[in-house]
Design a protein around this motif. Structure first.
Motif: not given
Length: 359
Positions: A168-182, A197-210
């Motif tokens: 019970s709680g939330g998740v973080l999302i750590v994405n890849g680079s914002s300049t990468d279409d993949a 899902s039942d899990f809140e996204v607490l915060a999200e980040f696009d990782t520069p250069g992966w």
């Protein structure tokens, strides 16, 4: 789709592509090209970064080996841009100046790389986009695993695991680079799995250069802010997943919340076996590297293949990946001969491997 069905789909897809390309290579008078049957020339293989170990350890040697098999008289010009779009542009320009006949391109910045496609095509040099699509400018062919599917698979696997554990709680999302279409396709797939899902996204980040360190730094800040509310992390690849895990360990969080990954790097498989990483994606690089070589050879001989589908106005071949967890790591990674026991089950991981019936 069941695991066995997904694996069969990937194998059948690769067999279909190889068979079709073999037919193209045999018919050197096909209407799709010049029909000159050329079996020599320079081919550029331009990869994006060193942050992911796969390019040096797998993609480049596998592509080169397949090209040497198909075309012994061909010369492969391999360059890695080390996450620098300007450097990759220079490498492409240099390859063109050296007289390459085909470019296989995994772009650092998929928007900036559109100019590489335009420049090459203006000189009748076909461009095969590899792993990452170039959305704004159609290339001549695209070879990849299904990136949106990858995002959905890793996130769905995580939320199902969390639900089964009663989290019970939330998740973080750590994405890849914002300049990468993949990366953006993976991100879209991640939200497909998490948003329902039942899990809140607490915060999200696009990782520069992966960059794993940048992912680690960001996750460290979120641990300070959200603490025990974080019950899981959807990380877009093994590098960002490893950085996320390092942040929890540095903060003294025990046990580490489940963290996803993608690429099935050896370090990630070791973390899964040890219980530090929840999942990764098995997308055998041999499949896409050899498929790209087959496509490059088809273009070289003047017989460009038709895609099995079209993505971003580009003929495309997309392969089906699989999720790897502790439950199936032996079957997929070791029984599937992706890695050997000696490569993964080093002294530090020997006991954990034995516990899973691997060693």
């Amino acid at each position: 789709m069941k695991k066995s069905q997904k694996r069969l789909a990937a194998v059948l897809g690769s067999i279909t592509l190889v068979t079709a390309l073999a037919a193209c290579a045999a018919d050197t008078t096909g209407s799709g090209g010049t029909g000159d049957g050329a079996a020599s020339g320079k081919i550029a293989f331009l990869m994006p970064d060193l942050a992911s170990t796969r390019y040096e350890q797998q993609d480049s040697p596998l592509f080169t080996a397949k090209m040497e098999e198909l075309c012994p008289d061909c010369e492969i010009i391999y360059q890695n841009a080390d996450s620098d779009p300007a450097k990759q542009q220079q490498q492409a320009d240099s390859a063109i100046a050296q007289g390459v006949k085909v470019i296989v391109l995994d772009a650092v910045d998929t928007k900036a790389a559109a100019s590489i496609v335009v420049n090459a095509q203006s000189q009748n040099i076909p461009v095969i986009t590899y792993d990452r699509p170039i959305v704004d400018t159609p290339a001549d062919y695209y070879v990849s695993f299904d990136n949106e599917g990858i995002g959905e698979l890793i996130s769905t696997s995580l939320v199902e695991g969390l639900a089964a554990a009663g989290a019970s709680g939330g998740v973080l999302i750590v994405n890849g680079s914002s300049t990468d279409d993949a990366a953006q396709l993976i991100k879209k797939g991640i939200h497909t799995g998490v948003d329902s899902s039942d899990f809140e996204v607490l915060a999200e980040f696009d990782t520069p250069g992966w960059e794993p360190q940048k992912a680690q730094d960001w996750v460290s800040g979120q641990i300070t802010q959200f603490g025990p509310q974080i019950v899981g992390v959807v990380a877009a690849n093994d590098g960002t997943g490893g950085g996320s895990i390092a942040a929890f360990k540095a903060a003294g969080v025990t046990p580490t919340p489940p963290v996803t990954g993608n690429d099935a790097e050896i370090a990630a498989i070791q973390r899964i076996i040890a219980g530090d990483q929840y999942n990764t994606i098995s997308k055998p690089i041999r499949i896409v590297a050899e498929a790209a070589a087959e496509v490059a050879y088809a273009f070289l001989t003047g017989n460009p293949p038709e895609g099995e589908t079209t993505l971003f106005d580009t003929p495309s071949q997309l392969f089906t990946p699989e999720v790897v967890t502790q439950e199936n790591v032996k079957e997929i990674i070791f029984d599937g001969e992706i890695y050997t026991v000696d490569e993964v089950c080093t002294a530090e991981y020997a006991a954990a491997c034995e516990a899973l019936g691997i060693a």
